[in-house]
Scaffold this active site. Structure first.
Site: not given
Length: 268
Positions: A32, A34
């Site tokens: 991922d 963020d």
């Protein structure tokens, strides 16, 4: 908790791994962005480029759960109206800090690209991710980046679109990471690439969705105290055994690095 099924099941693809004619046997590692690679939410951080580093209440009140992409479209339109330019955005994206230990993990992976195929799934935007990763020097580490399309129009405004449409009830309307991962594995299988093991590093609720489809041979790394970790723990209590993958929570990405180092030692 209702499980998310989108397209061909990942477990079906995994069961067929040994049947494929293989060109390589790498491990697939999925990140991922963020609050995983970077230590903040880039959509929140970009407000630093806005006048007064804040949004008017009239914009903030339009945020609806599950429709964050549309909300950010309005944010970027407002910021364009206020004269925010590409250079202003780049300055913010290029200075977002990496999460604790992430630089060490990425350095380790850069030395083992022959073993790990690395992709990134993010509900942020392509322009911001590319700016950030190029600034850190790790952009080339990723074979593929999946995120919402973004760019600058004739006015010089940053524009944002949805990545795709899907039927998952647990993910934002614009992007389901499970669907993306499923399609990627299908594509690689068609190219004759088989992954012996999958590793998934994330933090959010939309990272929990694809992790539910992983098998007992796979590993997830949820960031401690974040939604992915909390949802995993809740499922272990409410539905023991449903979550099949091994999960290894982390405060610092150095812990992920150490796990992968030990894993490779055992494979030698």
């Amino acid at each position: 908790m209702k499980r998310c099924f989108e397209g061909v099941g990942l477990q079906c693809l995994f069961k067929g791994r040994s049947m494929a004619t293989t060109r390589s046997q790498k491990y697939l590692l999925t990140f991922d962005f963020d609050e995983t690679i970077i230590n903040e939410n880039s959509d929140d951080s970009i407000i630093r480029a806005a006048p007064g580093q804040e949004l008017p209440e009239t914009i903030r009140q339009t945020l609806q759960e599950g429709f964050y992409n549309e909300y950010m479209q309005r944010v970027f339109e407002y910021m364009g109206d206020q004269g925010v330019k590409m250079a202003d955005y780049k300055s913010v994206y290029e200075n977002m800090p990496l999460s604790p230990g992430m630089r060490e993990l990425l350095h380790f992976l850069s030395k083992h690209q022959d073993l790990f195929e690395i992709i990134l799934l993010s509900d942020a935007n392509m322009f911001g991710i590319e700016c950030s990763l190029r600034a850190t020097g790790f952009y080339s580490l990723f074979r593929k980046i999946f995120s919402n399309p973004s760019g600058f129009d004739k006015r010089g405004y940053l524009t944002l679109g949805p990545y795709h449409s899907h039927s998952c009830q647990k993910c934002p309307a614009n992007l389901c990471k499970r669907k993306i991962l499923t399609e990627y594995l299908t594509e690689r299988a068609q190219e004759g690439v088989r992954f012996e093991k999958l590793f998934y590093i994330g933090d959010g609720a939309n990272d929990f969705c694809p992790s539910l489809a992983l098998t007992s041979t796979d590993v997830t790394f949820p960031r401690k105290g974040y939604p992915m970790h909390q949802l995993t723990l809740e499922m272990e209590i409410k539905q023991p055994g449903v979550f099949q993958a091994t999960f290894v929570p982390w405060h610092s990405a150095v812990e992920v690095c150490q796990y992968l180092q030990e894993f490779l030692k055992k494979k030698c």
